[in-house]
Design a protein around this motif. Structure first.
Motif, PDB file in Angstrom:
ATOM      1  N   VAL A 211       0.826  -1.020  -0.075  1.00 29.28           N
ATOM      2  CA  VAL A 211       0.052  -0.095  -0.188  1.00 29.28           C
ATOM      3  C   VAL A 211       0.890   1.130  -0.105  1.00 29.28           C
ATOM      4  CG1 VAL A 211      -1.956  -1.126   1.118  1.00 29.28           C
ATOM      5  CG2 VAL A 211      -0.199   0.153   2.742  1.00 29.28           C
ATOM      6  N   ALA A 212       0.315   2.337  -0.342  1.00 26.93           N
ATOM      7  CA  ALA A 212       1.077   3.529  -0.536  1.00 26.93           C
ATOM      8  C   ALA A 212       1.008   4.153   0.829  1.00 26.93           C
ATOM      9  CB  ALA A 212       0.109   4.650  -1.554  1.00 26.93           C
ATOM     10  N   ILE A 213       1.971   4.958   1.168  1.00 28.06           N
ATOM     11  CA  ILE A 213       2.190   5.672   2.240  1.00 28.06           C
ATOM     12  C   ILE A 213       1.916   6.986   2.084  1.00 28.06           C
ATOM     13  CG2 ILE A 213       3.997   6.438   4.065  1.00 28.06           C
ATOM     14  CD1 ILE A 213       4.315   3.283   3.552  1.00 28.06           C
ATOM     15  N   ARG A 214       0.926   7.435   2.970  1.00 25.51           N
ATOM     16  CA  ARG A 214       0.401   8.918   2.989  1.00 25.51           C
ATOM     17  C   ARG A 214       1.090   9.637   3.729  1.00 25.51           C
ATOM     18  NH1 ARG A 214      -5.943   8.275   2.291  1.00 25.51           N
ATOM     19  NH2 ARG A 214      -6.036   7.531   0.422  1.00 25.51           N
ATOM     20  N   GLU A 215       1.694  10.828   3.403  1.00 27.62           N
ATOM     21  CA  GLU A 215       2.681  11.544   4.235  1.00 27.62           C
ATOM     22  C   GLU A 215       1.524  12.751   5.064  1.00 27.62           C
ATOM     23  OE1 GLU A 215       5.389  13.346   1.755  1.00 27.62           O
ATOM     24  OE2 GLU A 215       7.190  12.267   2.899  1.00 27.62           O
TER      25      GLU A 215
ATOM     26  N   LEU B   3       9.132  -0.155  -0.325  1.00 26.25           N
ATOM     27  CA  LEU B   3       7.869   0.296  -0.595  1.00 26.25           C
ATOM     28  C   LEU B   3       7.589   1.436   0.348  1.00 26.25           C
ATOM     29  CD1 LEU B   3       7.073  -3.019  -2.160  1.00 26.25           C
ATOM     30  CD2 LEU B   3       6.789  -0.693  -3.326  1.00 26.25           C
ATOM     31  N   GLU B   4       8.341   1.866   0.951  1.00 21.11           N
ATOM     32  CA  GLU B   4       8.067   3.209   2.007  1.00 21.11           C
ATOM     33  C   GLU B   4       7.973   4.574   0.954  1.00 21.11           C
ATOM     34  OE1 GLU B   4       8.017   2.949   5.432  1.00 21.11           O
ATOM     35  OE2 GLU B   4       7.467   1.089   5.095  1.00 21.11           O
ATOM     36  N   ILE B   5       7.281   4.425  -0.364  1.00 19.06           N
ATOM     37  CA  ILE B   5       7.564   5.476  -0.921  1.00 19.06           C
ATOM     38  C   ILE B   5       6.038   6.274  -0.793  1.00 19.06           C
ATOM     39  CG2 ILE B   5       7.481   6.244  -3.490  1.00 19.06           C
ATOM     40  CD1 ILE B   5       8.915   3.417  -3.888  1.00 19.06           C
ATOM     41  N   PRO B   6       6.157   7.567  -0.896  1.00 19.08           N
ATOM     42  CA  PRO B   6       4.797   8.552  -0.185  1.00 19.08           C
ATOM     43  C   PRO B   6       4.052   8.350  -1.719  1.00 19.08           C
ATOM     44  CG  PRO B   6       6.832   9.637   0.309  1.00 19.08           C
ATOM     45  CD  PRO B   6       7.506   8.545  -0.308  1.00 19.08           C
ATOM     46  N   GLU B   7       2.734   8.335  -1.610  1.00 19.14           N
ATOM     47  CA  GLU B   7       1.833   8.323  -2.755  1.00 19.14           C
ATOM     48  C   GLU B   7       2.079   9.597  -3.723  1.00 19.14           C
ATOM     49  OE1 GLU B   7      -2.122   7.382  -1.413  1.00 19.14           O
ATOM     50  OE2 GLU B   7      -3.233   7.814  -3.325  1.00 19.14           O
ATOM     51  N   PRO B 184      -7.643  -1.451   2.063  1.00 18.13           N
ATOM     52  CA  PRO B 184      -6.269  -1.586   1.773  1.00 18.13           C
ATOM     53  C   PRO B 184      -5.539  -2.498   0.768  1.00 18.13           C
ATOM     54  CG  PRO B 184      -6.767  -1.852   4.149  1.00 18.13           C
ATOM     55  CD  PRO B 184      -8.137  -2.042   3.445  1.00 18.13           C
ATOM     56  N   GLY B 185      -4.959  -2.042  -0.156  1.00 15.38           N
ATOM     57  CA  GLY B 185      -4.284  -2.958  -1.141  1.00 15.38           C
ATOM     58  C   GLY B 185      -5.040  -2.545  -2.388  1.00 15.38           C
TER      59      GLY B 185
END
Lengths: 215, 215
Positions: A211-215, B3-7, B184-185
């Motif tokens: 899943v995406a990380i929302r900042e 995958l700690e990439i912000p959306e 989620p997902g």
């Protein structure tokens, strides 16, 4: 009014207004920031912070008065009046935009359409007359238009935006597949379903559960 | 890959890819983060930071190799393959989406359309056959579909999203005027030109020269 308000806050206000309008239609008179946040996938703290830019609404533990907050948001956003829109580019996409029934009920009236195709000029779509783009400046000089929609091919989109700005337009909705530039004091929003899909295929390539990380 | 990439970073990558594709078409082989940033209204530092999530590209003072970076972004985003799309809701808006020519050249093929209107079922739009929504689950069980487009009225939009998710769809492009929820997902993107216009009327109500603060 102070205007040190982040653009992302302004962009969320119409979403709040839409949700409140739906609550009002359903006869709800009070809503908590928790309930509103759950409906909109926003944290209650975010809602309270966003609204705090515009004054004090609601009391701790009492929730917001739905009609009052809705009226205030509509006034802040200018949704309590009608806005006059012109569109440049009435190919397949532009025609669909003119025929789309969703703008008028929200206060946005498409007054006129422009194209460079002489076969289209003089005809009408959904009662909107199509004029030649060469007439755009003289038209804008004589007619109050608030918002310009750009639905021309990408290669002529920037010059179309420039023409609208030159004619005094301060808000542009751009459907062309480019990042168009506007000077300070002019707003632009880009509508691009292809970019939206392309940002989702990133996740599709990866295992379910990523899943995406929302900042 | 981490995958700690912000959306928000993922959402910017297609914009970078589109700009690089335009540079490549124009025969450019190298671009600096400064030039790319100016073209896209993003700071060079933002571009460098965004790309740093995916590895090292370009050398200090040398700029990025356009074809190399474009190929890498296309691979990261999954733009190097075709994606299969279905659409639910082919009223006026849905028909315009199916007829819109902009998806296919970008690798998105609309395979099928669904509606509850029995007068539409069995007919075709742009060679896409319209089926009854009651067939959606059995269709999705038998057919690989990657992305679902939702263009039904707002009151049935959430249940339509739920049906697509139930059928295994993990990416949804929502044109209905609601904030639809997904588990989620599953990714969802909202396309709403009315909300975009409403966020600009805020500025139109205020004196020219008032500009947004970008955080």
């Amino acid at each position: 009014m102070t205007l040190e308000i982040p653009e992302v806050v302004i962009n969320r206000l119409p979403v709040y207004a839409r949700a409140l309008a739906q609550l009002a239609e359903a006869g709800e008179t009070v809503v908590s920031s928790q309930a509103l946040g759950e409906a909109l996938d926003v944290t209650p703290a975010q809602i309270r912070k966003d609204l705090s830019y515009f004054g004090r609404f609601g009391k701790q533990g009492r929730g917001y008065n739905v009609p009052t907050l809705l009226a205030k948001l509509r006034e802040i956003l200018g949704l309590d009046r009608r806005w006059r829109v012109c569109i440049v580019g009435v190919g397949r996409l532009g025609q669909a935009i003119v025929e789309y029934g969703g703008f008028e009920p929200q206060g946005f009236t498409i007054m006129s359409a422009f194209d460079s195709d002489s076969e289209l000029v003089g005809t009408s779509i959904a009662d909107v007359e199509i004029r030649h783009v060469d007439e755009l400046q003289s038209y804008l000089a004589e007619t109050r238009i608030d918002i310009g929609i750009v639905s021309v091919p990408g290669r002529v989109a920037q010059e179309t935006v420039d023409e609208l700005v030159k004619g005094g337009i301060r808000a542009i909705l751009n459907y062309a597949p480019i990042t168009a530039h506007v000077p300070p004091g002019v707003s632009i929003r880009h509508i691009d379903p292809v970019l939206a899909m392309q940002s989702m295929t990133f996740y599709l390539k990866r295992p379910a559960g990523v899943v995406a990380i929302r900042e």
